[in-house]
Design an enzyme around this catalytic site. Sequence first.
Site, PDB file in Angstrom:
ATOM      1  CG  PHE A  71      46.201  27.756  31.134  1.00 43.77           C
ATOM      2  CD1 PHE A  71      46.816  28.721  31.896  1.00 43.77           C
ATOM      3  CD2 PHE A  71      46.868  26.564  30.911  1.00 43.77           C
ATOM      4  CE1 PHE A  71      48.075  28.514  32.426  1.00 43.77           C
ATOM      5  CE2 PHE A  71      48.125  26.340  31.438  1.00 43.77           C
ATOM      6  CZ  PHE A  71      48.732  27.319  32.203  1.00 43.77           C
ATOM      7  CB  ALA A  72      39.955  26.210  28.711  1.00 44.94           C
ATOM      8  CB  THR A 115      41.280  34.742  39.597  1.00 47.81           C
ATOM      9  OG1 THR A 115      41.186  36.166  39.636  1.00 47.81           O
ATOM     10  CG2 THR A 115      39.961  34.197  40.089  1.00 47.81           C
ATOM     11  CE1 TYR A 139      37.627  34.177  35.923  1.00 48.27           C
ATOM     12  CE2 TYR A 139      38.366  36.054  37.217  1.00 48.27           C
ATOM     13  CZ  TYR A 139      38.651  34.930  36.467  1.00 48.27           C
ATOM     14  OH  TYR A 139      39.954  34.551  36.275  1.00 48.27           O
ATOM     15  CG  ASN A 168      46.041  42.796  37.859  1.00 46.60           C
ATOM     16  OD1 ASN A 168      45.771  42.475  39.014  1.00 46.60           O
ATOM     17  ND2 ASN A 168      45.216  43.495  37.108  1.00 46.60           N
ATOM     18  CG  LEU A 188      45.924  49.941  33.045  1.00 46.92           C
ATOM     19  CD1 LEU A 188      44.966  51.050  32.632  1.00 46.92           C
ATOM     20  CD2 LEU A 188      46.385  50.151  34.489  1.00 46.92           C
ATOM     21  CG  PHE A 206      37.883  52.331  34.289  1.00 44.11           C
ATOM     22  CD1 PHE A 206      37.449  53.232  33.313  1.00 44.11           C
ATOM     23  CD2 PHE A 206      38.150  51.024  33.895  1.00 44.11           C
ATOM     24  CE1 PHE A 206      37.293  52.843  31.987  1.00 44.11           C
ATOM     25  CE2 PHE A 206      37.986  50.627  32.578  1.00 44.11           C
ATOM     26  CZ  PHE A 206      37.560  51.534  31.625  1.00 44.11           C
ATOM     27  NE  ARG A 219      43.013  45.510  40.281  1.00 42.87           N
ATOM     28  CZ  ARG A 219      42.309  46.310  41.089  1.00 42.87           C
ATOM     29  NH1 ARG A 219      42.895  46.972  42.071  1.00 42.87           N
ATOM     30  NH2 ARG A 219      41.012  46.455  40.903  1.00 42.87           N
ATOM     31  N   GLY A 283      32.826  46.905  40.719  1.00 44.23           N
ATOM     32  CA  GLY A 283      33.468  45.657  41.136  1.00 44.23           C
ATOM     33  C   GLY A 283      34.982  45.729  41.242  1.00 44.23           C
TER      34      GLY A 283
HETATM   35  N1  UFG Z   1      41.616  50.295  34.234  1.00 46.17           N
HETATM   36  C1  UFG Z   1      41.467  51.599  33.853  1.00 46.17           C
HETATM   37  N2  UFG Z   1      41.201  51.847  32.536  1.00 46.17           N
HETATM   38  C2  UFG Z   1      41.081  50.862  31.605  1.00 46.17           C
HETATM   39  C3  UFG Z   1      41.232  49.514  32.018  1.00 46.17           C
HETATM   40  C4  UFG Z   1      41.496  49.259  33.354  1.00 46.17           C
HETATM   41  O1  UFG Z   1      41.560  52.538  34.660  1.00 46.17           O
HETATM   42  O2  UFG Z   1      40.816  51.159  30.425  1.00 46.17           O
HETATM   43  C5  UFG Z   1      41.917  50.022  35.656  1.00 46.17           C
HETATM   44  C6  UFG Z   1      40.916  49.117  36.326  1.00 46.17           C
HETATM   45  O3  UFG Z   1      39.849  49.874  36.834  1.00 46.17           O
HETATM   46  C7  UFG Z   1      41.767  48.470  37.406  1.00 46.17           C
HETATM   47  C8  UFG Z   1      43.165  48.398  36.780  1.00 46.17           C
HETATM   48  O4  UFG Z   1      43.138  49.317  35.702  1.00 46.17           O
HETATM   49  O5  UFG Z   1      41.839  49.303  38.521  1.00 46.17           O
HETATM   50  C9  UFG Z   1      43.491  47.028  36.236  1.00 46.17           C
HETATM   51  O6  UFG Z   1      42.415  46.606  35.430  1.00 46.17           O
HETATM   52  P1  UFG Z   1      42.485  45.313  34.495  1.00 46.17           P
HETATM   53  O7  UFG Z   1      41.174  45.221  33.788  1.00 46.17           O
HETATM   54  O8  UFG Z   1      43.722  45.348  33.684  1.00 46.17           O
HETATM   55  O9  UFG Z   1      42.655  44.127  35.525  1.00 46.17           O
HETATM   56  P2  UFG Z   1      41.724  43.726  36.769  1.00 46.17           P
HETATM   57  O10 UFG Z   1      42.516  44.029  37.993  1.00 46.17           O
HETATM   58  O11 UFG Z   1      40.369  44.264  36.695  1.00 46.17           O
HETATM   59  O12 UFG Z   1      41.545  42.168  36.466  1.00 46.17           O
HETATM   60  C10 UFG Z   1      42.436  41.207  36.865  1.00 46.17           C
HETATM   61  C11 UFG Z   1      42.283  39.983  35.982  1.00 46.17           C
HETATM   62  C12 UFG Z   1      40.917  39.382  36.150  1.00 46.17           C
HETATM   63  C13 UFG Z   1      40.667  39.127  37.592  1.00 46.17           C
HETATM   64  C14 UFG Z   1      40.851  40.384  38.413  1.00 46.17           C
HETATM   65  C15 UFG Z   1      40.718  40.112  39.877  1.00 46.17           C
HETATM   66  O13 UFG Z   1      42.490  40.320  34.627  1.00 46.17           O
HETATM   67  O14 UFG Z   1      40.839  38.180  35.414  1.00 46.17           O
HETATM   68  O15 UFG Z   1      42.150  40.891  38.194  1.00 46.17           O
HETATM   69  O16 UFG Z   1      40.333  41.270  40.532  1.00 46.17           O
HETATM   70  F1  UFG Z   1      39.421  38.686  37.804  1.00 46.17           F
END
Ligand code: UFG
Length: 323
Positions: A71-72, A115, A139, A168, A188, A206, A219, A283
Site C-alpha cells: 500500500f505504500a 488505481t 501517478y 474512490n 472530497l 471544482f 465518481r 486532470g
Molecule cells: N473535489 C471538489 N472539491 C474538493 C475536492 C475534490 O470538487 O475540495 C472534486 C474533484 O474535482 C473530483 C471529486 O471531487 O471531481 C473527487 O475528488 P477526490 O480528490 O476526492 O478524488 P479523485 O477522484 O481526484 O482521486 C481518486 C483517488 C486518487 C486517484 C484518482 C483517479 O484519490 O488516488 O481517484 O482518478 F488517482
Amino acid sequence: MILVIGGAGYIGSHLVKELIKKESVVVLDNLSTGHQKAIDPEAIFVEGDLRNEDLLNIIFSKYPIKGVMHFAANSLVGESVVDPLKYYENNVSATLTLLKVMLKHSVENFIFSSTAATYGIPNVDVIRESTVTNPINPYGRSKLMIEQILADYAKAYDINYVVLRYFNAAGAFETAEIGESHNPETHLIPIILQHLAGYREKVSVFGSDYETPDGTCIRDYIHVTDLANAHILALESLLERRNKTATYNLGNGLGYSVKEVIETCEKVTGIQAKVEIGDRREGDPARLIASSKKIHEELGWKAERDLTEIIQSAWNWHKNQMY
Ligand code: UFG
C-alpha cells in the site's frame, strides 16, 4: 504471516484491522504519511523505508512471510505532475526493490494497490478491466508501469499477483477508531466533513461545467472496509492457487456527482454546507464508474456499504477529530 507495506496509511491500516482476524501481520511503514497509532496493536510494526534493501532482507529472513500487500505509495495526482521524480522513485523504483527481495526469498504472493487513474479519461460509461489504460498523469503511469512489470515477472519468475484498481476509497472503520487522515487533505468527502465539523470555511466545487447531469464530476465511492475485504479474498485466491495473475476493479458500480456527495453529507450530519463553485481542477475526468463484475464473479466480492453508510462512518470518525 503477511507483510503489509504501508500498513499505517489510510487503506493499509483498515486492511490490517480485517486481516489480523485471520493471519499474523508484519507492518512496514516509514510513517511519512501514515500514523503509528492507526496500526492494529496486534500487528508487528517495523518502522523503516521500503527503499532500504538491507532492511527488507532482514524482514524476509526473520519472519515466515508467505505473501506481501503493498500500500505504500504517493497518490496525489496534482503533486505527481509537479514532482514526477518522487512518484517514479517511491512508486516504481521502491516497488522494484521489493520485488527483487521477494524473488530472492522465494515469496511468491503479491497484492498490488493500483488505481482508476490507470484508465485516464475513459471513453466508456462503465469501466471494465479490459477498458484501455491510458493514464494522463505520472501517478497513474507509475502504477501502470508496475502492473506491466508484474505481468513480465509472472511469466519469467515464480511470482503470483493480484492487482486491485481502486476507485474512490472513503469512509472509516466501524468503531471510528481509525479513519481518513491526510495532511494536506485533498479528497472530497473528508474536506466536506471537515467543513461541516467547523474546521474549514467552505467547500469549493471544482467545476460545474462538465458534461454530466448537474455539471459536476461523477465518481464511484467505495468503503475502505469493502476494499479491505477484497484484499483478503484476493490473497486467499493466491494462497489457494485459484489465481496466478489477476487484475480487478474495486468500486460500487454507482456514480455520484460532487453535488450529490455534498447533499448526502448534509443529510447525514444535519448541517448545511457553505458551497462555492470554483474552477475545474486539472486532470479530473468527468466521470469514473467501475464495473466490479469480474471480482464478483471470480472471488464472490461485492461492495456492501452504500454512499450514506460511507459518509456516516466517515462522519463518526471526523466529528471526533481536532484539526
Ligand atoms: N473535489 C471538489 N472539491 C474538493 C475536492 C475534490 O470538487 O475540495 C472534486 C474533484 O474535482 C473530483 C471529486 O471531487 O471531481 C473527487 O475528488 P477526490 O480528490 O476526492 O478524488 P479523485 O477522484 O481526484 O482521486 C481518486 C483517488 C486518487 C486517484 C484518482 C483517479 O484519490 O488516488 O481517484 O482518478 F488517482
